[in-house]
Each structure stands twice: as structure tokens, then as C-alpha cells.
Design a protein around this motif. Sequence first.
Motif, PDB file in Angstrom:
ATOM      1  N   ASP A 128       0.761  -1.210  -0.060  1.00 46.18           N
ATOM      2  CA  ASP A 128       0.095  -0.038  -0.003  1.00 46.18           C
ATOM      3  C   ASP A 128       0.635   1.151  -0.043  1.00 46.18           C
ATOM      4  OD1 ASP A 128      -2.258  -1.643   0.008  1.00 46.18           O
ATOM      5  OD2 ASP A 128      -2.594  -1.593   2.429  1.00 46.18           O
ATOM      6  N   HIS A 129       1.879   1.328   0.776  1.00 46.15           N
ATOM      7  CA  HIS A 129       2.687   2.339   0.728  1.00 46.15           C
ATOM      8  C   HIS A 129       3.216   2.528  -0.523  1.00 46.15           C
ATOM      9  CE1 HIS A 129       2.951   1.702   5.471  1.00 46.15           C
ATOM     10  NE2 HIS A 129       1.740   2.479   5.054  1.00 46.15           N
ATOM     11  N   ALA A 143      16.704  12.191  -3.066  1.00 49.53           N
ATOM     12  CA  ALA A 143      16.041  12.026  -1.801  1.00 49.53           C
ATOM     13  C   ALA A 143      14.490  11.020  -1.938  1.00 49.53           C
ATOM     14  CB  ALA A 143      15.437  13.208  -1.144  1.00 49.53           C
ATOM     15  N   ASP A 144      14.048  11.175  -3.234  1.00 52.46           N
ATOM     16  CA  ASP A 144      12.943  10.755  -3.757  1.00 52.46           C
ATOM     17  C   ASP A 144      13.333   8.887  -3.858  1.00 52.46           C
ATOM     18  OD1 ASP A 144      11.141  12.632  -3.494  1.00 52.46           O
ATOM     19  OD2 ASP A 144      11.275  13.178  -5.853  1.00 52.46           O
ATOM     20  N   ALA A 145      14.289   8.790  -4.417  1.00 49.06           N
ATOM     21  CA  ALA A 145      14.983   7.419  -4.805  1.00 49.06           C
ATOM     22  C   ALA A 145      15.066   6.610  -3.602  1.00 49.06           C
ATOM     23  CB  ALA A 145      16.294   7.614  -5.394  1.00 49.06           C
ATOM     24  N   ILE A 146      15.613   7.604  -2.190  1.00 53.43           N
ATOM     25  CA  ILE A 146      15.953   6.903  -1.079  1.00 53.43           C
ATOM     26  C   ILE A 146      14.612   6.475  -0.587  1.00 53.43           C
ATOM     27  CG2 ILE A 146      16.606   7.565   1.291  1.00 53.43           C
ATOM     28  CD1 ILE A 146      18.904   9.196   0.004  1.00 53.43           C
ATOM     29  N   MET A 147      13.637   7.153  -0.468  1.00 55.46           N
ATOM     30  CA  MET A 147      12.244   7.084   0.025  1.00 55.46           C
ATOM     31  C   MET A 147      11.792   5.909  -0.603  1.00 55.46           C
ATOM     32  SD  MET A 147      12.049   8.486   2.961  1.00 55.46           S
ATOM     33  CE  MET A 147      10.231   7.775   3.235  1.00 55.46           C
ATOM     34  N   GLN A 148      11.813   5.656  -2.087  1.00 54.48           N
ATOM     35  CA  GLN A 148      11.357   4.771  -2.775  1.00 54.48           C
ATOM     36  C   GLN A 148      11.984   3.463  -2.241  1.00 54.48           C
ATOM     37  OE1 GLN A 148      12.183   4.630  -7.198  1.00 54.48           O
ATOM     38  NE2 GLN A 148      10.139   4.446  -7.352  1.00 54.48           N
ATOM     39  N   LYS A 149      13.133   3.292  -2.023  1.00 52.57           N
ATOM     40  CA  LYS A 149      13.687   2.085  -1.393  1.00 52.57           C
ATOM     41  C   LYS A 149      13.359   1.932   0.132  1.00 52.57           C
ATOM     42  CE  LYS A 149      17.983   2.105  -4.380  1.00 52.57           C
ATOM     43  NZ  LYS A 149      19.266   2.431  -4.362  1.00 52.57           N
ATOM     44  N   ARG A 232       0.113  10.981  -6.901  1.00 58.22           N
ATOM     45  CA  ARG A 232       0.943  10.475  -5.752  1.00 58.22           C
ATOM     46  C   ARG A 232       0.870  11.556  -4.647  1.00 58.22           C
ATOM     47  NH1 ARG A 232       6.640  10.733  -5.406  1.00 58.22           N
ATOM     48  NH2 ARG A 232       6.483  12.974  -6.429  1.00 58.22           N
ATOM     49  N   ASP A 233       0.859  12.967  -4.972  1.00 53.87           N
ATOM     50  CA  ASP A 233       0.994  13.911  -4.123  1.00 53.87           C
ATOM     51  C   ASP A 233      -0.454  14.098  -3.673  1.00 53.87           C
ATOM     52  OD1 ASP A 233       3.612  14.571  -4.772  1.00 53.87           O
ATOM     53  OD2 ASP A 233       3.047  16.208  -6.058  1.00 53.87           O
ATOM     54  N   THR A 234      -1.659  13.814  -4.367  1.00 55.07           N
ATOM     55  CA  THR A 234      -2.896  13.785  -3.789  1.00 55.07           C
ATOM     56  C   THR A 234      -3.126  12.548  -2.595  1.00 55.07           C
ATOM     57  OG1 THR A 234      -3.831  14.567  -5.945  1.00 55.07           O
ATOM     58  CG2 THR A 234      -5.243  13.525  -4.306  1.00 55.07           C
ATOM     59  N   ASN A 235      -2.491  11.533  -2.862  1.00 53.14           N
ATOM     60  CA  ASN A 235      -2.726  10.444  -1.915  1.00 53.14           C
ATOM     61  C   ASN A 235      -2.129  10.803  -0.612  1.00 53.14           C
ATOM     62  OD1 ASN A 235      -4.170   8.753  -3.680  1.00 53.14           O
ATOM     63  ND2 ASN A 235      -2.342   7.788  -4.613  1.00 53.14           N
ATOM     64  N   VAL A 236      -0.988  11.428  -0.583  1.00 55.91           N
ATOM     65  CA  VAL A 236       0.069  11.833   0.207  1.00 55.91           C
ATOM     66  C   VAL A 236      -0.744  12.823   1.247  1.00 55.91           C
ATOM     67  CG1 VAL A 236       2.382  13.079   1.322  1.00 55.91           C
ATOM     68  CG2 VAL A 236       2.437  11.207  -0.777  1.00 55.91           C
TER      69      VAL A 236
END
Length: 520
Positions: A128-129, A143-149, A232-236
Motif C-alpha cells: 500500500d505504501h 531523496a525521492d529514490a531513497i524513500m522509494q527504497k 501521488r501527491d494527492t494520496n500523500v
Amino acid sequence: MFGTESSLSMFLNTLTPKFYVALTGTSSLISGLILIFEWWYFRKYGTSFIEQVSVSHLRPLLGGVDSSSPTNSNTSNGEADSNRQSVSECKVWRNPLNLFRGAEYNRYTWVTGREPLTYYDMNLSAQDHQTFFTCDSDHLRPADAIMQKAWRERNPQARISAAHEALELEDLSLSSSCSCATAYILLAEEEATTIMEAERLFKQALKAGEGCYRRSQQLQHHGTQYEAQHRRDTNVLVYIKRRLAMCSRKLGRTREAVKMMRDLMKEFPLLSMFNIHENLLESLLELQNYADVQAVLAKYDDISLPKSATICYTAALLKARAVSDKFSPEAASRRGLSTAEMNAVEAIHRAVEFNPHVPKYLLEMKSLILPPEHILKRGDSEAIAYAFFHLQHWKRVEGALNLLHCTWEGTFRMIPYPLEKGHLFYPYPICTETADRELLPTVFHEVSVYPKKELPFFILFTAGLCSFTAMLALLTHQFPELMGVFAKAFLSTLFAPLNFIMEKVESILPSSLWHQLTRI
């Protein structure tokens, strides 16, 4: 033939009572061990081990399955159509009232030493995340790549470290991106040990998430990549606002939580996947604002929407509230049910048909555990999640639990058995037990099963065999001579057909040929 009879007679005469005691005792022991194993396997997996082995391995060897048969092919096509509804009903949903891992689930583990979440449940949350908080363009920014991992990482400490690393990169770059908001989300969910700390982190996530949402909203029509980022930003943003409302509810600011939920539902009316109306219903019940609860039910208790235990049982609670304070089973049996009482009973029956596991938790006939992060509608997991948050609301309404106690079992008299069809809903799906065993910690929770499974034939058979042989062993030990006479008579009767066949064969074949065969 005389030689065969004499040898059998000599064999029976040489058997002592001790042999019969040993034979029956050993048979009783073996059948008892089989019974214990079968019972354990049935309690753990819900099926008989012997039957499963027979169906899986022996039946194909005996030719019981013919996949090339056109009849079976047509049957399988028909079964596929009939099972589509069952498969859709066994879909696992995100629990709209799921707890916080760091501030609630982990605190439970620290106190009790038990893990409240299963690996399957946490794996679904990870999926889900990744769906809600990542998109294909995340690899373009470090930074986005780090959070994706980080969302794919199984180790909680590794996820938390990755979130801190992403925030440090954002601080160095002096700019904000969605990774900043999702990093705060991860820390609020998993590192924060109190609800107040989680709320503080979610407020920081809200500040970053709103900026990302405004920027992506302006660029969403510039291409598929920007559209994916905006989604994605809407879901966040929706996730952050919903969790902030839940923090307010847990901290006692219920009116503030209700306002936040209403504003969120007005701002994003099409995002029904979060089921925010269930959070709103629970908060309104806490405020005892039953008129607004009825208004929400009128909007969401619709045949076109997927039902839930929250909707069905809240509707039953409102109708029970009108009559429960004066309801008496003795008076109702004398004068009959009034119209309002009949409506309340029908609402309870409707709710119980949708999820028959809930009443035992509401009536405290079964102990509650922490609800999982995902639930199966109409299953035990949904019943736990509903009762965990709504038991207090039923207790607050005077006489509601008494009315439920007096009427809920009457539901099962109206449902056809076997469950080929339902009364008000589709037939109860047969796959709920398997999914609930994956979602719930079966180590310290006994999964509720409906309908109650009858004991498999082999358990009954081994139980009877064990009892019978144990009785024979006891009788042989107490009365050896008498049981020896019975055993010899039984064996003689058992071999009587064989002796009769041997006599017929001997009368047909020549004596010289029969003599040669017996020598061979």
C-alpha cells in the motif's frame, strides 16, 4: 483341507490372553496417536490431514480427476462464474481505523512480548505504501529514490534510517519535495512512541505535502509523468490529513477531528478507498451526535457501495437505541414485538448476516486483540476491528447489548443451510477462514469460523476406533479366558468364508493337483 483347518486351530490355540491384551493395547495406542495428530491438524489448518492427502495424492493416481473430460471442462467454467462473487468478497481491505505502529502496536509488543501484526499483514501495508507514496519519476531525485527504497525495506530500523537520510538530503538541497513529506509520514508511523509526537511529525509532513500538491496540481496536464506525480501527491496529502484527524480523535479533541474529516471528504469526494466515512461515524458516535450519524448512514448505506460491519452494525445500534432502554424479553413474548422493536431486531439480523463474528466480541464472549492493519470484510478480522473501537458505543446505549444478546442468534434460523444462498446479502464466502488466519496472530488468538465446520470423518473414525480398542484391551485384561473364547469364535467366524471357498476348490480340483499346489 483338513490340514488347513487343523493348522488354523493350532494357531488360535497357541494365542495366549497376553497376546490379545498386547494387540488391543497397541491398536488403541496407535489410533489414539492418529486421533491426536488429526485433531491438531484440523484445529490449525481447518481440514483433515488424511482427507487432504487422499484428495491431493491418491485421487489423481486412482483416476478421480480427468482434466480432458468435456463434462469437467464445462463444470469448471460454470464454477468459475459462480466463484467470482466469492473471490471479490474475499478481497483484503485497508483498515480505516488502523493503529500507529510506533505509538500503539510497538508499545503492545514492549509490554507483552507478543507481535500483534503478522508478516502477511505488514507485507500488504508495504505494498500500500509503495502504491500511495511512490511514482515512476522518483528515481530522478536522490531523496525521492531513497524513500522509494525505504518503503520496500523490510527492516523497520532500516526504513527509519532511510527517512532520516532523505530529510538530511532535503535540508542540504534547501528545497522541499514529496520525499520530505513521506519521510515525515514514515517517522510518524514507526518511530514516534506517542500520539503527540506522531501528530507533531504529521504537521511537518502536512506543510511539505501541501506545497508539493499545489505545484503538481499546476503541472498535472503537462504529461503522464506529471499526472502520476499529482496522483501521488494527492494520496500523500489525503493520508496526512486523515491521520492528523485520527490523532485529534485519540487525543480527545473529537470535535476538531470531526471537522477535519468533513473538510477532507468535501475536498476529495472521489477518494473512497480510504473509507474516511467510517472514521467519521466512530467520532460522531463518541460525541453521541446520533442525528449526524444517521445522515452519514443515509449517504453511505447504499446497495451499490461495498457494505461493512461499521455501516451495518451502526445502523442496528441506532434502531436498537430507540427501544432498547425499555425492551424486555418476557414482555415481548407476551404481547409481541412492536413496530419499532421489529425494525431493531431486523436491523440486528441484517448486521449479523453480514458479519456473524461481531456479536461474540460485543457481548464479550470472546476476548479482543489489537486490530490488524488490513481486514477481510465479513471476516473475523473485520469483527475485531469493529468491536475494538465500537464496543464502548454499544455499552453507552442502555439496553443495546441486552437486545443484541436476546436476538442475534435468531439470524441463523433465516439463513439457508448449507449456505447456498443468503437472505439479505450474497452467500457467506467460504474463503474467509484462510485469509483471516493470514491476517490475525493465531499464536494467541483463536480465529472465529463461520459456519462451524463439522468434524471430518477420519477424526470421528479414529476416535471410535481408539475407544473400541481401548475397551477391548481393558476387557481382555480383566477377563482373559472369556475374551479368549470370544476372540477364537470371532476369528473362526471371520475365516469361515475362506474355509468354504477352500472346500469348494478342493472338491473341483483333482486330489493329486491339489496336493502339488499345497506343497508349492
